[in-house]
Design a protein around this motif. Structure first.
Motif, PDB file in Angstrom:
ATOM      1  N   GLY A  47       0.806  -1.325   0.162  1.00 35.81           N
ATOM      2  CA  GLY A  47      -0.051  -0.044   0.023  1.00 35.81           C
ATOM      3  C   GLY A  47       0.707   1.061   0.104  1.00 35.81           C
ATOM      4  N   GLY A  48       2.252   1.110  -0.294  1.00 32.86           N
ATOM      5  CA  GLY A  48       2.947   2.395  -0.200  1.00 32.86           C
ATOM      6  C   GLY A  48       2.581   3.253  -1.491  1.00 32.86           C
ATOM      7  N   ASP A  49       3.165   4.463  -1.186  1.00 26.67           N
ATOM      8  CA  ASP A  49       2.902   5.339  -2.451  1.00 26.67           C
ATOM      9  C   ASP A  49       4.247   5.887  -3.018  1.00 26.67           C
ATOM     10  OD1 ASP A  49       3.819   8.225  -1.009  1.00 26.67           O
ATOM     11  OD2 ASP A  49       2.896   7.235   0.489  1.00 26.67           O
ATOM     12  N   GLY A  50       4.108   6.698  -4.127  1.00 26.69           N
ATOM     13  CA  GLY A  50       5.440   7.116  -4.751  1.00 26.69           C
ATOM     14  C   GLY A  50       6.359   7.934  -4.026  1.00 26.69           C
ATOM     15  N   GLY A  51       5.753   8.714  -3.008  1.00 27.91           N
ATOM     16  CA  GLY A  51       6.519   9.558  -2.479  1.00 27.91           C
ATOM     17  C   GLY A  51       7.390   8.836  -1.286  1.00 27.91           C
ATOM     18  N   GLY A  52       6.653   7.851  -0.556  1.00 24.33           N
ATOM     19  CA  GLY A  52       7.435   6.944   0.471  1.00 24.33           C
ATOM     20  C   GLY A  52       8.288   6.347  -0.231  1.00 24.33           C
ATOM     21  N   GLU A  53       8.070   5.664  -1.377  1.00 27.36           N
ATOM     22  CA  GLU A  53       8.727   4.605  -1.778  1.00 27.36           C
ATOM     23  C   GLU A  53      10.107   5.459  -2.760  1.00 27.36           C
ATOM     24  OE1 GLU A  53       5.512   1.376  -3.491  1.00 27.36           O
ATOM     25  OE2 GLU A  53       6.756   2.577  -4.912  1.00 27.36           O
ATOM     26  N   SER A  54       9.934   6.595  -2.842  1.00 30.76           N
ATOM     27  CA  SER A  54      10.996   7.462  -3.429  1.00 30.76           C
ATOM     28  C   SER A  54      12.018   7.577  -2.368  1.00 30.76           C
ATOM     29  CB  SER A  54      10.756   8.767  -4.002  1.00 30.76           C
ATOM     30  OG  SER A  54      11.788   9.346  -4.461  1.00 30.76           O
ATOM     31  N   GLU A  55      11.549   8.094  -1.048  1.00 28.36           N
ATOM     32  CA  GLU A  55      12.347   8.124   0.113  1.00 28.36           C
ATOM     33  C   GLU A  55      13.144   6.862   0.428  1.00 28.36           C
ATOM     34  OE1 GLU A  55       9.649   9.819   3.169  1.00 28.36           O
ATOM     35  OE2 GLU A  55       9.585  11.738   1.771  1.00 28.36           O
ATOM     36  N   LEU A  56      12.434   5.765   0.578  1.00 34.33           N
ATOM     37  CA  LEU A  56      13.219   4.263   0.978  1.00 34.33           C
ATOM     38  C   LEU A  56      14.162   4.141  -0.234  1.00 34.33           C
ATOM     39  CD1 LEU A  56      13.063   1.905   2.512  1.00 34.33           C
ATOM     40  CD2 LEU A  56      11.276   0.894   1.056  1.00 34.33           C
ATOM     41  N   LEU A  57      13.793   4.313  -1.364  1.00 32.27           N
ATOM     42  CA  LEU A  57      14.993   4.170  -2.364  1.00 32.27           C
ATOM     43  C   LEU A  57      16.038   5.009  -2.200  1.00 32.27           C
ATOM     44  CD1 LEU A  57      16.186   2.943  -5.098  1.00 32.27           C
ATOM     45  CD2 LEU A  57      14.721   4.695  -6.395  1.00 32.27           C
ATOM     46  N   GLU A  58      15.871   6.344  -1.911  1.00 36.69           N
ATOM     47  CA  GLU A  58      16.993   7.388  -1.575  1.00 36.69           C
ATOM     48  C   GLU A  58      17.516   6.555  -0.289  1.00 36.69           C
ATOM     49  OE1 GLU A  58      17.869  12.084  -0.715  1.00 36.69           O
ATOM     50  OE2 GLU A  58      15.682  11.077  -1.072  1.00 36.69           O
ATOM     51  N   ALA A  59      17.078   6.236   0.656  1.00 34.25           N
ATOM     52  CA  ALA A  59      17.736   5.702   1.955  1.00 34.25           C
ATOM     53  C   ALA A  59      18.508   4.633   1.652  1.00 34.25           C
ATOM     54  CB  ALA A  59      16.928   5.880   3.086  1.00 34.25           C
ATOM     55  N   SER A  60      18.199   3.658   0.820  1.00 27.95           N
ATOM     56  CA  SER A  60      18.833   2.188   0.484  1.00 27.95           C
ATOM     57  C   SER A  60      19.963   2.992  -0.066  1.00 27.95           C
ATOM     58  CB  SER A  60      17.929   1.507  -0.219  1.00 27.95           C
ATOM     59  OG  SER A  60      16.446   1.313   0.452  1.00 27.95           O
ATOM     60  N   VAL A  61      19.975   3.512  -1.306  1.00 25.01           N
ATOM     61  CA  VAL A  61      21.140   4.009  -2.069  1.00 25.01           C
ATOM     62  C   VAL A  61      22.160   4.460  -0.882  1.00 25.01           C
ATOM     63  CG1 VAL A  61      22.040   5.268  -4.027  1.00 25.01           C
ATOM     64  CG2 VAL A  61      19.877   4.054  -4.138  1.00 25.01           C
ATOM     65  N   ALA A  62      21.820   5.367  -0.236  1.00 26.78           N
ATOM     66  CA  ALA A  62      22.969   6.177   0.504  1.00 26.78           C
ATOM     67  C   ALA A  62      23.517   5.065   1.535  1.00 26.78           C
ATOM     68  CB  ALA A  62      22.066   7.186   1.501  1.00 26.78           C
ATOM     69  N   GLU A  63      22.731   3.987   2.144  1.00 19.91           N
ATOM     70  CA  GLU A  63      23.424   2.878   2.874  1.00 19.91           C
ATOM     71  C   GLU A  63      24.366   2.436   2.129  1.00 19.91           C
ATOM     72  OE1 GLU A  63      21.640  -1.359   4.718  1.00 19.91           O
ATOM     73  OE2 GLU A  63      20.696   0.347   5.334  1.00 19.91           O
ATOM     74  N   ALA A  64      23.992   1.953   0.749  1.00 17.50           N
ATOM     75  CA  ALA A  64      24.897   1.018   0.148  1.00 17.50           C
ATOM     76  C   ALA A  64      26.094   1.753  -0.418  1.00 17.50           C
ATOM     77  CB  ALA A  64      24.051   0.580  -1.350  1.00 17.50           C
ATOM     78  N   VAL A  65      26.018   3.142  -0.576  1.00 20.05           N
ATOM     79  CA  VAL A  65      26.997   4.003  -1.000  1.00 20.05           C
ATOM     80  C   VAL A  65      27.979   3.993   0.458  1.00 20.05           C
ATOM     81  CG1 VAL A  65      27.857   6.383  -1.338  1.00 20.05           C
ATOM     82  CG2 VAL A  65      25.969   5.371  -2.672  1.00 20.05           C
ATOM     83  N   GLY A  66      27.316   4.153   1.487  1.00 18.72           N
ATOM     84  CA  GLY A  66      28.380   4.056   2.691  1.00 18.72           C
ATOM     85  C   GLY A  66      29.057   3.030   2.917  1.00 18.72           C
ATOM     86  N   ALA A  67      28.367   1.668   2.316  1.00 13.47           N
ATOM     87  CA  ALA A  67      29.211   0.463   2.395  1.00 13.47           C
ATOM     88  C   ALA A  67      30.284   0.451   1.819  1.00 13.47           C
ATOM     89  CB  ALA A  67      28.266  -0.715   2.080  1.00 13.47           C
TER      90      ALA A  67
END
Length: 321
Positions: A47-67
């Motif tokens: 039931g997610g929305d585009g805004g929430g999913e965009s934020e989740l994608l951004e946070a996930s990318v940041a975590e991977a870049v940190g790795a």
């Protein structure tokens, strides 16, 4: 989030990030010195929305870049939507709430060059290079149905870069309506949603794809009927491709396609049954990357850039083998 065992990438340079934006999940793999140093799968919230999913994608990318310990040299992104010149999503049947939203914005803070490619096309690229096949068709079965075609060692992308949309080959003109608006597309017949519906009718009970996979593993009659139905439809689409591009191999993957044991073998039998006398048929088998072919293709895009999509011979000296 779930962890996945690290994978090696002998053909990739260090310091890159691969991202696969799927219909039910997001997968990320950071590669340094030819080996995966980080890998995660994130399931999209129900039931997610585009805004929430965009934020989740951004946070996930940041975590991977940190790795990686710093900005990757390049990020390769495998995704299914049609994207406009401004980077915004024009259409995405499996995630319509992303229409009008920027697909590139979640990557803006990464500090890296970001390249996008069709998820199934990149999957076909990865499968061809991993098997050493110059003539290969990839067919991915999951939330949607996608395809990638390599012919003569070259990835077929067509005039507009999106050739190989095997999920939109019409296999039943009187069949169910696809989300694209056409009746009887392969995607409308053998996607995860479509096969769950077929299994429910055959079983007489509401059925999930996980229950279908378990039923196939137990050789339940209702599950066998659904598997036969899928094999018939897929073989019908592949029969056309056998005549058009004569692949030496067909690899079946995607989240559901990789989980349905015995599906490649049944597709092969049906191709044999309809073959023209004296005409060779491709080897049909499971994707060597299992459900992660698109992610493997995104890693190749990240490591080698758009040269892998430009129609050059993938097997020439110096290519990403």
């Amino acid at each position: 989030m779930t962890g996945i065992p690290p994978r090696t990438h002998p053909g990739t340079a260090g310091g890159v990030l691969a991202v696969d934006i799927g219909g039910t999940k997001l997968a990320l793999r950071a590669v340094a010195a030819g080996a995966a140093v980080y890998e995660r799968t994130v399931v999209w919230p129900v039931g997610g929305d585009g805004g929430g999913e965009s934020e989740l994608l951004e946070a996930s990318v940041a975590e991977a870049v940190g790795a990686l310990g710093g900005a990757p040299a390049r990020i390769g992104v495998a995704a299914a939507p049609n994207v406009g010149a401004d980077g915004s999503v024009v259409s995405w049947p499996n995630r319509p709430h992303w229409v009008g939203r920027s697909l590139s914005a979640p990557f803006a803070g990464s500090g890296a060059e970001v390249l996008f490619g069709d998820d199934a096309t990149l999957a076909g690229l990865a499968e061809a290079l991993s098997t050493g096949s110059r003539d290969l068709v990839y067919l991915g079965i999951g939330t949607g149905v996608g395809g990638g075609v390599v012919s003569g060692g070259r990835l077929l992308t067509g005039a507009w870069g999106t050739a190989g949309e095997l999920g939109h080959l019409v296999v039943d003109p009187q069949g169910p309506r696809c989300r694209c608006g056409t009746r009887g597309c392969l995607q409308a017949v053998v996607s995860a949603e479509a096969l769950a519906a077929h299994a429910a009718a055959a079983r007489g009970l509401p059925t999930t794809t996980a229950e279908l996979v378990a039923g196939v593993d137990r050789a339940e009659p209702w599950a066998e009927r659904t598997l036969d139905h899928a094999a018939d439809s897929m073989a019908g689409a592949l029969r056309v491709l056998v005549e058009l591009v004569q692949p030496a191999q067909v690899r079946i993957g995607g989240g559901l396609g990789a989980a349905l044991a015995g599906l490649p073998r049944r597709v092969a039998r049906r191709l044999t049954a309809t073959a023209r006398p004296g005409r060779p048929l491709p080897e049909v088998g499971p994707a060597v990357h299992g459900p992660h072919s698109s992610l493997a293709g995104a890693a190749l895009l990240a490591a080698h850039g758009t040269s892998v999509l430009g129609g050059a011979d993938l097997f020439r000296e110096g290519s990403p083998s």
